[in-house]
Design an enzyme around this catalytic site. Structure first.
Site, PDB file in Angstrom:
ATOM      1  N   LYS A  13       0.829  -1.219   0.000  1.00 23.81           N
ATOM      2  CA  LYS A  13       0.000   0.000   0.000  1.00 23.81           C
ATOM      3  C   LYS A  13       0.860   1.264   0.000  1.00 23.81           C
ATOM      4  O   LYS A  13       0.609   2.188  -0.762  1.00 23.81           O
ATOM      5  CB  LYS A  13      -0.910   0.050   1.241  1.00 23.81           C
ATOM      6  CG  LYS A  13      -1.899  -1.081   1.353  1.00 23.81           C
ATOM      7  CD  LYS A  13      -2.844  -0.876   2.542  1.00 23.81           C
ATOM      8  CE  LYS A  13      -2.143  -0.827   3.883  1.00 23.81           C
ATOM      9  NZ  LYS A  13      -1.572  -2.107   4.321  1.00 23.81           N
ATOM     10  N   ARG A  88      -9.207   1.181   9.485  1.00 30.21           N
ATOM     11  CA  ARG A  88      -8.730  -0.161   9.830  1.00 30.21           C
ATOM     12  C   ARG A  88      -9.856  -1.034  10.379  1.00 30.21           C
ATOM     13  O   ARG A  88      -9.646  -2.201  10.635  1.00 30.21           O
ATOM     14  CB  ARG A  88      -7.667  -0.085  10.923  1.00 30.21           C
ATOM     15  CG  ARG A  88      -6.261   0.318  10.483  1.00 30.21           C
ATOM     16  CD  ARG A  88      -5.525  -0.832   9.869  1.00 30.21           C
ATOM     17  NE  ARG A  88      -4.154  -1.100  10.266  1.00 30.21           N
ATOM     18  CZ  ARG A  88      -3.076  -0.414   9.939  1.00 30.21           C
ATOM     19  NH1 ARG A  88      -3.147   0.700   9.267  1.00 30.21           N
ATOM     20  NH2 ARG A  88      -1.888  -0.846  10.300  1.00 30.21           N
ATOM     21  N   ARG A 127      11.041  -8.712   5.814  1.00 30.75           N
ATOM     22  CA  ARG A 127      11.141  -7.347   6.321  1.00 30.75           C
ATOM     23  C   ARG A 127      11.665  -7.359   7.760  1.00 30.75           C
ATOM     24  O   ARG A 127      12.480  -6.530   8.139  1.00 30.75           O
ATOM     25  CB  ARG A 127       9.753  -6.708   6.256  1.00 30.75           C
ATOM     26  CG  ARG A 127       9.757  -5.230   6.459  1.00 30.75           C
ATOM     27  CD  ARG A 127       8.603  -4.603   5.688  1.00 30.75           C
ATOM     28  NE  ARG A 127       7.509  -4.270   6.567  1.00 30.75           N
ATOM     29  CZ  ARG A 127       6.355  -3.783   6.160  1.00 30.75           C
ATOM     30  NH1 ARG A 127       6.112  -3.612   4.872  1.00 30.75           N
ATOM     31  NH2 ARG A 127       5.428  -3.493   7.007  1.00 30.75           N
ATOM     32  N   ARG A 136      11.616   0.118  12.438  1.00 30.78           N
ATOM     33  CA  ARG A 136      10.273   0.074  13.014  1.00 30.78           C
ATOM     34  C   ARG A 136      10.195  -0.885  14.195  1.00 30.78           C
ATOM     35  O   ARG A 136      10.546  -2.056  14.081  1.00 30.78           O
ATOM     36  CB  ARG A 136       9.261  -0.334  11.944  1.00 30.78           C
ATOM     37  CG  ARG A 136       8.855   0.814  11.049  1.00 30.78           C
ATOM     38  CD  ARG A 136       7.837   0.386  10.022  1.00 30.78           C
ATOM     39  NE  ARG A 136       6.579  -0.065  10.589  1.00 30.78           N
ATOM     40  CZ  ARG A 136       5.455  -0.146   9.896  1.00 30.78           C
ATOM     41  NH1 ARG A 136       5.428   0.221   8.628  1.00 30.78           N
ATOM     42  NH2 ARG A 136       4.347  -0.590  10.449  1.00 30.78           N
ATOM     43  N   ARG A 147      -0.214  -8.254  13.455  1.00 30.67           N
ATOM     44  CA  ARG A 147      -0.832  -7.285  12.543  1.00 30.67           C
ATOM     45  C   ARG A 147      -1.644  -7.991  11.458  1.00 30.67           C
ATOM     46  O   ARG A 147      -2.689  -7.498  11.027  1.00 30.67           O
ATOM     47  CB  ARG A 147       0.238  -6.374  11.928  1.00 30.67           C
ATOM     48  CG  ARG A 147       0.681  -5.290  12.922  1.00 30.67           C
ATOM     49  CD  ARG A 147       2.034  -4.734  12.619  1.00 30.67           C
ATOM     50  NE  ARG A 147       2.109  -4.091  11.327  1.00 30.67           N
ATOM     51  CZ  ARG A 147       3.237  -3.849  10.676  1.00 30.67           C
ATOM     52  NH1 ARG A 147       4.392  -4.207  11.199  1.00 30.67           N
ATOM     53  NH2 ARG A 147       3.205  -3.260   9.518  1.00 30.67           N
TER      54      ARG A 147
HETATM   55  P1  AMP Z   1       0.991   0.853   9.379  1.00 31.23           P
HETATM   56  O1  AMP Z   1       2.179   1.698   9.119  1.00 31.23           O
HETATM   57  O2  AMP Z   1      -0.217   1.280   8.587  1.00 31.23           O
HETATM   58  O3  AMP Z   1       1.264  -0.618   9.237  1.00 31.23           O
HETATM   59  O4  AMP Z   1       0.585   1.083  10.899  1.00 31.23           O
HETATM   60  C1  AMP Z   1       1.471   0.754  11.948  1.00 31.23           C
HETATM   61  C2  AMP Z   1       0.698   0.668  13.264  1.00 31.23           C
HETATM   62  O5  AMP Z   1       0.114   1.935  13.569  1.00 31.23           O
HETATM   63  C3  AMP Z   1      -0.458  -0.317  13.277  1.00 31.23           C
HETATM   64  O6  AMP Z   1      -0.036  -1.636  13.544  1.00 31.23           O
HETATM   65  C4  AMP Z   1      -1.317   0.261  14.397  1.00 31.23           C
HETATM   66  O7  AMP Z   1      -0.765  -0.018  15.677  1.00 31.23           O
HETATM   67  C5  AMP Z   1      -1.179   1.751  14.156  1.00 31.23           C
HETATM   68  N1  AMP Z   1      -2.193   2.260  13.208  1.00 31.23           N
HETATM   69  C6  AMP Z   1      -1.975   2.777  11.971  1.00 31.23           C
HETATM   70  N2  AMP Z   1      -3.127   3.141  11.392  1.00 31.23           N
HETATM   71  C7  AMP Z   1      -4.103   2.840  12.292  1.00 31.23           C
HETATM   72  C8  AMP Z   1      -5.518   2.968  12.299  1.00 31.23           C
HETATM   73  N3  AMP Z   1      -6.173   3.473  11.228  1.00 31.23           N
HETATM   74  N4  AMP Z   1      -6.183   2.564  13.407  1.00 31.23           N
HETATM   75  C9  AMP Z   1      -5.561   2.070  14.472  1.00 31.23           C
HETATM   76  N5  AMP Z   1      -4.235   1.897  14.538  1.00 31.23           N
HETATM   77  C10 AMP Z   1      -3.502   2.295  13.466  1.00 31.23           C
END
Ligand code: AMP
Length: 190
Positions: A13, A88, A127, A136, A147
């Site tokens: 994404k 999400r 990763r 990260r 996740r």
């Molecule tokens: P991402 O970079 O999109 O994989 O997000 C990393 C982490 O940020 C996720 O595993 C969640 O802990 C948090 N996060 C990101 N976007 C959301 C969202 N829309 N709702 C809740 N938690 C989020």
């Protein structure tokens, strides 16, 4: 163009959103990036989110909905935006619908990047190995697996949600990156 890129962790994404941003000027809005910035800056939001993110769980809806509500008011997104990592879950999707309705607008499309779990697990393990001890906090095998579980339980229901609204376009996320970009462009008529 107001767009959502929907898909599991490791589906690409972020890569695709960045490409659409560079090519068309739609701004990539990644809640994950915004939360990581908040953690790095040590803000109240960051303090709330840090441990939750490290575990691979979702940050509370009111936090991310608040972040997005504020962000889409900024003048730089006038040409459009690509939501990457938001919504999400269904509650976030409903909050987004309300937010847009209040502004007299709606989403143009939701693009699902479809990828099999077996490929994702291989990608995310790669990763985790690549970034061991690195960028990260949630790029370790345990948090990545969490996740993926959270995606299936909470985020995947959005596929049916947006299909029901006639907004869903599905793209094969297992093709190479350029082909995925082409498929997204075709799906959106770009
Ligand atoms: P991402 O970079 O999109 O994989 O997000 C990393 C982490 O940020 C996720 O595993 C969640 O802990 C948090 N996060 C990101 N976007 C959301 C969202 N829309 N709702 C809740 N938690 C989020």
């Amino acid at each position: 163009m107001k767009l959502i890129l929907l898909g599991p962790p490791g589906a690409g994404k972020g890569t695709q959103a960045k490409r659409l941003e560079d090519k068309y000027g739609f701004v990539q809005l990644s809640t994950g990036d915004m939360l990581r910035a908040a953690v790095a800056a040590g803000t109240e939001v960051g303090k709330k989110a840090e441990a939750i993110m490290a575990r691979g769980e979702l940050v509370p809806n009111d936090v991310v909905v608040g972040i997005i509500a504020e962000r889409i008011e900024q003048p730089d997104v006038a040409k459009g935006y690509i939501l990457d990592g938001f919504p999400r879950n269904v509650a976030q999707a409903e909050a987004l619908d309300e937010m847009l309705k209040g502004k007299g607008t709606e989403l143009d499309a939701v693009v699902e990047l479809k990828v099999d779990d077996s490929i994702l697990l291989a990608r995310i393990e790669g990763r985790a190995a690549e970034t061991a001890g690195g960028a990260r906090a949630d790029d370790n095998a345990e948090a990545l697996a969490k996740r993926l579980t959270v995606y299936h339980e909470q985020t995947a229901p959005l596929i049916a949600y947006y299909k029901g609204k006639g907004k869903l376009k599905t793209v094969d996320g297992m093709k190479d990156m350029d082909e995925v970009t082409r498929q997204i462009e075709a799906a959106l008529g770009l």
